[in-house]
Design an enzyme around this catalytic site. Structure first.
Site, PDB file in Angstrom:
ATOM      1  N   GLN A   1       0.851  -1.199   0.000  1.00  0.00           N
ATOM      2  CA  GLN A   1       0.000   0.000   0.000  1.00  0.00           C
ATOM      3  C   GLN A   1       0.877   1.236   0.000  1.00  0.00           C
ATOM      4  O   GLN A   1       1.744   1.399   0.858  1.00  0.00           O
ATOM      5  CB  GLN A   1      -0.913  -0.014   1.236  1.00  0.00           C
TER       6      GLN A   1
ATOM      7  N   THR B   1      -3.380   4.505  -1.818  1.00  0.00           N
ATOM      8  CA  THR B   1      -4.467   5.048  -0.989  1.00  0.00           C
ATOM      9  C   THR B   1      -4.624   6.530  -1.299  1.00  0.00           C
ATOM     10  O   THR B   1      -3.697   7.326  -1.125  1.00  0.00           O
ATOM     11  CB  THR B   1      -4.166   4.816   0.501  1.00  0.00           C
TER      12      THR B   1
ATOM     13  N   HIS C   1     -11.803   4.422   4.596  1.00  0.00           N
ATOM     14  CA  HIS C   1     -10.724   4.411   5.579  1.00  0.00           C
ATOM     15  C   HIS C   1     -11.276   4.134   6.982  1.00  0.00           C
ATOM     16  O   HIS C   1     -10.779   4.656   7.981  1.00  0.00           O
ATOM     17  CB  HIS C   1      -9.979   5.754   5.552  1.00  0.00           C
TER      18      HIS C   1
ATOM     19  N   ARG D   1     -12.279   7.167   9.198  1.00  0.00           N
ATOM     20  CA  ARG D   1     -11.243   7.965   9.867  1.00  0.00           C
ATOM     21  C   ARG D   1     -10.985   9.293   9.176  1.00  0.00           C
ATOM     22  O   ARG D   1     -10.203  10.095   9.658  1.00  0.00           O
ATOM     23  CB  ARG D   1      -9.931   7.162   9.900  1.00  0.00           C
TER      24      ARG D   1
ATOM     25  N   ASP E   1     -13.758  -2.400   1.880  1.00  0.00           N
ATOM     26  CA  ASP E   1     -13.559  -2.399   3.334  1.00  0.00           C
ATOM     27  C   ASP E   1     -14.295  -1.241   3.973  1.00  0.00           C
ATOM     28  O   ASP E   1     -14.921  -0.432   3.311  1.00  0.00           O
ATOM     29  CB  ASP E   1     -12.071  -2.407   3.730  1.00  0.00           C
TER      30      ASP E   1
ATOM     31  N   GLY F   1     -15.953  -1.160   8.051  1.00  0.00           N
ATOM     32  CA  GLY F   1     -17.111  -1.627   8.813  1.00  0.00           C
ATOM     33  C   GLY F   1     -17.293  -3.132   8.814  1.00  0.00           C
ATOM     34  O   GLY F   1     -18.229  -3.626   9.448  1.00  0.00           O
ATOM     35  N   VAL F   2     -16.425  -3.870   8.131  1.00  0.00           N
ATOM     36  CA  VAL F   2     -16.574  -5.335   8.122  1.00  0.00           C
ATOM     37  C   VAL F   2     -16.134  -5.886   9.486  1.00  0.00           C
ATOM     38  O   VAL F   2     -14.997  -5.674   9.899  1.00  0.00           O
ATOM     39  CB  VAL F   2     -15.716  -5.968   7.004  1.00  0.00           C
ATOM     40  N   ARG F   3     -17.043  -6.547  10.152  1.00  0.00           N
ATOM     41  CA  ARG F   3     -16.738  -7.109  11.471  1.00  0.00           C
ATOM     42  C   ARG F   3     -16.998  -8.610  11.545  1.00  0.00           C
ATOM     43  O   ARG F   3     -16.509  -9.275  12.450  1.00  0.00           O
ATOM     44  CB  ARG F   3     -17.592  -6.415  12.566  1.00  0.00           C
TER      45      ARG F   3
END
Ligand code: FNR
Length: 444
Positions: free
Chosen positions: A166, A194, A342, A345, A373, A375-377
């Site tokens: 990254q 990013t 992000h 953030r 990606d 919030g994936v828990r």
């Protein structure tokens, strides 16, 4: 536990946990995502927790990223033969045991070092622990520009396990080139640029603690180990000493206890003996140089051609939330898209990332990999993202919590729990392969 091609992993992990339970043993790493975060919070210092868990402003995007999954309910299906299920997939031509990667997380040392009760491990242990877990599972790691370990060391720890790099696009061209060529030499199979962090978001938890890891030389190992960056530091030190000689005075700062701690942190992180680093200006100059060259806010789509000309690796852009940006990326030679905000953030009250996914998927040809990606828990979340058209999902904070709780074992446990739930969700939704998951599985 090796993934074994991801075959029926749900049953395997579930049975192992229940069998242990018979002997009175409960999982060290909770399977419930809120319990996992709470356990990590208890383990980490306030600064470490705030940096990892925190988001922008009033934390509305962090919350929205989670809540929005509720708008895409999964529909159970019955009497489908799902006796043998596989999570296996192919991404950028590479076969993977599951459509899941360890996303790039900078300043990872906070998870192992900012621990309550003096359990701290050395900063350079963080990425090697991640690498051990990833290698066991065969899942790719996206190595961060802000890692706490030089990428060569992480690459060595990964063996022949897949890795991507990254990139934060520095304001210094030569430094960007150096990072990319080091990543290529280290066996990275793609570059993820990013785009959404050319300035840091307004992160209230960190601001209220006055804490930024990079200002203490945490999370800048890629830079400290880079020959181009070290040249920039030397030039800064030389310029400062000739300035001081011309003015006939040394800069004076009244030392506070916090300033001494910060200096010590810089000296410890800088290559070479800590004592020598304390007596020389380089460690501090390195932090100042990093803060100067970290990013550039003047980048536009046209600049991607410069990067395209410098690597043959696939280039993905991370931080896409608008279908027009996805189209622009493809027009400028990009090979894949990462739909991400992000982890909330950057902008407070931004669109939830999962809401941005469908429109982006619809805007790009099927052949273009779209990753997701923010919030994936849980495994059910991965299922939902795949159903909306993602080719794979990056895990973020949860595996960092696992690292804080139990090192490499904790990272592996978190990933196994997510994959187990993905597998069981597939079974209960009448699906036996990830390629069969689609919008028909959701009540839209
Ligand atoms: C990040 N993220 C990130 N992204 C990136 O491209 N480079 C980086 O160095 C970092 N560093 C980083 C540090 C920490 C502590 C966090 C929590 C996140 C963003 C990360 O890759 C991913 O987009 C988010 O973590 C996804 O959100 P969730 O799933 O963690 O909520």
């Amino acid at each position: 536990m090796p993934l074994d091609g991801g075959i029926n992993i749900g049953r395997t992990v579930q049975s192992a946990i229940y069998r242990d339970g018979v002997y009175g043993r409960r999982p060290t790493v909770p399977t419930d995502p809120d319990a996992l975060a709470a356990a990590a919070r208890r383990r980490m210092t306030r600064t470490g927790w705030s940096y990892v868990a925190g988001g922008a402003g009033a934390q509305r995007t962090v919350a929205a990223n989670r809540e929005a999954f509720g708008r895409y309910p999964i529909v159970p299906r019955q009497l489908v033969d799902v006796g043998e299920r596989s999570l296996a997939t192919t991404l950028l031509g590479r076969e993977l045991p599951a459509p899941v990667l360890f996303g790039p997380v900078g300043a990872l040392e906070l998870a192992v070092q900012h621990q309550r009760g003096g359990r701290a491990a050395a900063p350079r242990n963080a990425e090697p622990a991640l690498a051990r877990a990833a290698r066991d599972l065969g899942l790719p790691v996206v190595i961060s520009s802000q890692a706490s370990t030089p990428m060569e060391d992480t690459a060595a720890a990964l063996g022949d396990s897949p890795r991507w790099f990254q990139l934060y696009w520095s304001s210094d061209d030569a430094l960007v080139e150096s990072f990319v060529s080091r990543a290529e030499a280290g066996g990275c199979e793609a570059i993820v640029v990013t785009l959404d962090t050319h300035v840091l978001g307004w992160r209230t938890a960190d601001l209220d603690l006055g804490y930024l890891p990079f200002a203490r030389a945490e999370g800048i190992a890629q830079y400290l180990s880079d020959p181009v960056f070290r040249g920039l530091v030397e030039a800064r030190v030389a310029a400062a000493s000739s300035e001081a000689a011309a003015s006939g005075s040394a800069p004076s700062n009244r030392p506070t206890a916090a300033a001494v701690r910060s200096l010590l942190s810089m000296a410890r992180h800088h290559p070479g003996p800590t004592l020598r680093n304390l007596t020389q200006p380089h460690a501090r100059a390195a932090v100042e140089t990093f803060l100067d060259v970290f990013s550039r806010s003047t980048l536009t789509w046209a600049d991607l051609a410069w990067l395209r000309a410098r690597t043959t690796l696939p280039i993905l852009v991370k931080g896409i939330q608008h279908p027009d940006d996805a189209r622009a990326a493809l027009d400028h030679g990009v090979d894949g898209i990462v739909v991400s905000n992000h982890g909330g953030r950057q902008i407070d009250n931004a669109v939830a990332s999962i809401d941005a996914l469908g429109p982006v998927v619809d805007a790009v040809p099927d052949s273009v990999p779209v990753l997701f990606d923010s919030g994936v828990r849980t495994g059910a979340d991965v299922f939902t993202a795949l159903a909306l058209g993602a080719d794979a999902v990056l895990l973020g904070r949860p595996w960092v919590y696992g690292l804080a709780l139990a090192g490499a074992d904790g990272v592996r446990a978190v990933a196994e729990h997510v994959l187990a739930e993905l597998d069981l969700t597939m079974a209960l939704a009448g699906v036996s392969g990830t390629e069969q998951i689609g919008r028909h599985n959701l009540a839209l």
